[in-house]
Design a protein around this motif. Structure first.
Motif, short mmCIF file in Angstrom:
data_model
loop_
_atom_site.label_atom_id
_atom_site.label_comp_id
_atom_site.label_asym_id
_atom_site.label_seq_id
_atom_site.Cartn_x
_atom_site.Cartn_y
_atom_site.Cartn_z
N THR A 186 0.84 -1.19 0.00
CA THR A 186 0.00 0.00 0.00
C THR A 186 0.88 1.24 0.00
O THR A 186 1.86 1.30 0.73
CB THR A 186 -0.88 0.05 1.26
OG1 THR A 186 -1.47 -1.23 1.43
CG2 THR A 186 -1.97 1.08 1.13
N SER A 188 0.77 5.25 0.79
CA SER A 188 -0.10 6.24 1.42
C SER A 188 0.66 7.54 1.66
O SER A 188 1.89 7.57 1.72
CB SER A 188 -0.67 5.69 2.72
OG SER A 188 0.35 5.13 3.51
N TRP A 189 -0.09 8.61 1.80
CA TRP A 189 0.49 9.91 2.10
C TRP A 189 0.70 10.05 3.59
O TRP A 189 -0.16 9.70 4.37
CB TRP A 189 -0.43 11.04 1.61
CG TRP A 189 -0.66 11.03 0.14
CD1 TRP A 189 -1.83 10.70 -0.50
CD2 TRP A 189 0.27 11.38 -0.88
NE1 TRP A 189 -1.66 10.80 -1.85
CE2 TRP A 189 -0.38 11.22 -2.12
CE3 TRP A 189 1.60 11.80 -0.88
CZ2 TRP A 189 0.25 11.48 -3.33
CZ3 TRP A 189 2.22 12.05 -2.08
CH2 TRP A 189 1.55 11.88 -3.29
N GLN A 212 -6.12 12.34 -1.27
CA GLN A 212 -6.45 10.92 -1.21
C GLN A 212 -5.41 10.10 -1.95
O GLN A 212 -4.90 10.54 -2.97
CB GLN A 212 -7.83 10.66 -1.84
CG GLN A 212 -8.96 11.36 -1.10
CD GLN A 212 -9.02 10.98 0.36
OE1 GLN A 212 -9.06 9.79 0.70
NE2 GLN A 212 -8.99 11.96 1.26
N PRO A 213 -5.11 8.93 -1.41
CA PRO A 213 -4.20 8.05 -2.16
C PRO A 213 -4.84 7.67 -3.49
O PRO A 213 -6.04 7.41 -3.54
CB PRO A 213 -4.05 6.83 -1.26
CG PRO A 213 -5.16 6.90 -0.28
CD PRO A 213 -5.59 8.32 -0.18
N ARG A 214 -4.07 7.71 -4.54
CA ARG A 214 -4.62 7.21 -5.81
C ARG A 214 -3.64 6.26 -6.44
O ARG A 214 -3.65 5.97 -7.60
CB ARG A 214 -4.99 8.33 -6.77
CG ARG A 214 -4.06 9.52 -6.70
CD ARG A 214 -4.32 10.48 -7.84
NE ARG A 214 -3.06 11.07 -8.23
CZ ARG A 214 -2.91 11.93 -9.20
NH1 ARG A 214 -3.94 12.31 -9.90
NH2 ARG A 214 -1.73 12.40 -9.50
N LEU B 185 5.52 10.23 1.10
CA LEU B 185 4.90 8.98 0.62
C LEU B 185 5.46 7.81 1.42
O LEU B 185 6.67 7.72 1.62
CB LEU B 185 5.25 8.74 -0.84
CG LEU B 185 4.34 9.27 -1.91
CD1 LEU B 185 4.96 8.98 -3.28
CD2 LEU B 185 2.97 8.62 -1.82
#
Lengths: 215, 215
Positions: A186, A188-189, A212-214, B185
């Protein structure tokens, strides 16, 4: 539909091929950097670089002095965007794999001359890295624009590969007492880290703080 | 120390260059897939693929029928591994950037013939994807080994680039009322997803369940 040239048609693992143009857009739009392949001095050169998309055109940018961009101009290039979704753990070493989504784009890189297209390309690259920033920051001035090469690549010739799901073991291996499955990855920020020189009283704007994570 | 050939010596953003071989190893060892650049039919081709490292040799593998590996053999290639650590949000569009660690390796790809080196190479690739798996799973049989090409690339000629830290804005832009900083990130492992066909009573082994992020 995506192209069906020889180099964009999978010859093996055909079940991983996607042929819908929407899959190409989704993979490109979810990425942050691509890997640009150019031919420089008789050897391939693979450079991670930012990009943006407008319709069926990919935009790259860089210093006008960059070896990679100069090697790309008017020449065949390949741009690849890859998302890693997990490691596929099989019962045999041979069937280990990764789950991923990847797009490969082939074409001739074109130097963008038109000022309007140059600005649109720069905007697309910035917005791909950080949506919402173009309208929040100081835009490029004449000197900065002159120092930046904007390069366009048509999405006409592209292929998309996706692997999902559990391992595919040989039938006789399913009885082995070996754990098998997928270890997902995954991206994520994290929390925004303010510049130490940030002036007091400037809050994190929603387009950064609520991103949002994309991936 | 890393090589100082023309193509591994940074001409711009020299502060991003690393010259210590340990930095190269750290970036390679933290990765899961590389992007392999080959010349195929007169055009660059950039393929995401697994890899492993033993000392100063990088190993890749693939089907003996794969276009990319066949194009690589005996030919100049470039292998790039990139870790994205964050998006750098500046006060001006021009100074937007990404924080990253990347390694580029140039050389001639060599087909590995020696059976012992072939096995060691396959082991390195598997262990890079999933440390601890080689000793837990069924190893390649004769048929699988014959169907797999193992390719070696020397790490002799390589460059490493790292960007860290906050944006670097133009001095006169620091007074702008624009938030600036880094949006980090993070890549993390999710919970292991068992194969639907997993036999009952096989627990997730610690080397999978407790795997630490190294991205």
């Amino acid at each position: 539909m995506l192209s069906t040239t020889a180099r964009t048609t999978l010859r093996r693992s055909k079940d991983r091929a996607r042929t819908d143009r929407a899959d190409l857009y989704a993979i490109l739009d979810a990425g942050l950097v691509c890997h640009l392949g150019v031919l420089a001095g008789g050897s391939p050169m693979v450079i991670p670089t930012a990009y943006g998309r407008i319709g069926d055109t990919l935009y790259l940018h860089g210093s006008t002095g960059a070896t990679s961009l100069r090697a790309a101009l008017g020449a065949p290039v390949c741009v690849t965007v890859t998302h890693l979704d997990g490691v596929v753990l099989a019962r045999s070493a041979f069937h280990h794999s990764v789950n991923y989504r990847s797009a490969m784009v082939y074409g001739l890189a074109r130097l963008v001359d038109d000022p309007e297209e140059r600005l649109a390309g720069l905007r697309a690259v910035t917005e791909q890295l950080a949506p919402g920033q173009w309208d929040a920051v100081r835009l490029p001035d004449r000197k900065e624009t002159a120092a930046t090469a904007v390069v366009a690549l048509s999405l006409e010739e592209a292929s998309v590969k996706v692997r999902q799901g559990p391992p595919k073991d040989d039938e006789e291996d399913y009885d082995l007492p070996v754990w098998a499955g997928v270890l997902p990855l995954t991206v994520s920020w994290g929390a925004p880290e303010p510049d130490p020189r940030l002036a007091p009283g400037i809050p994190v704007p929603p387009h950064i703080g609520n991103r949002q994570p994309r991936l």
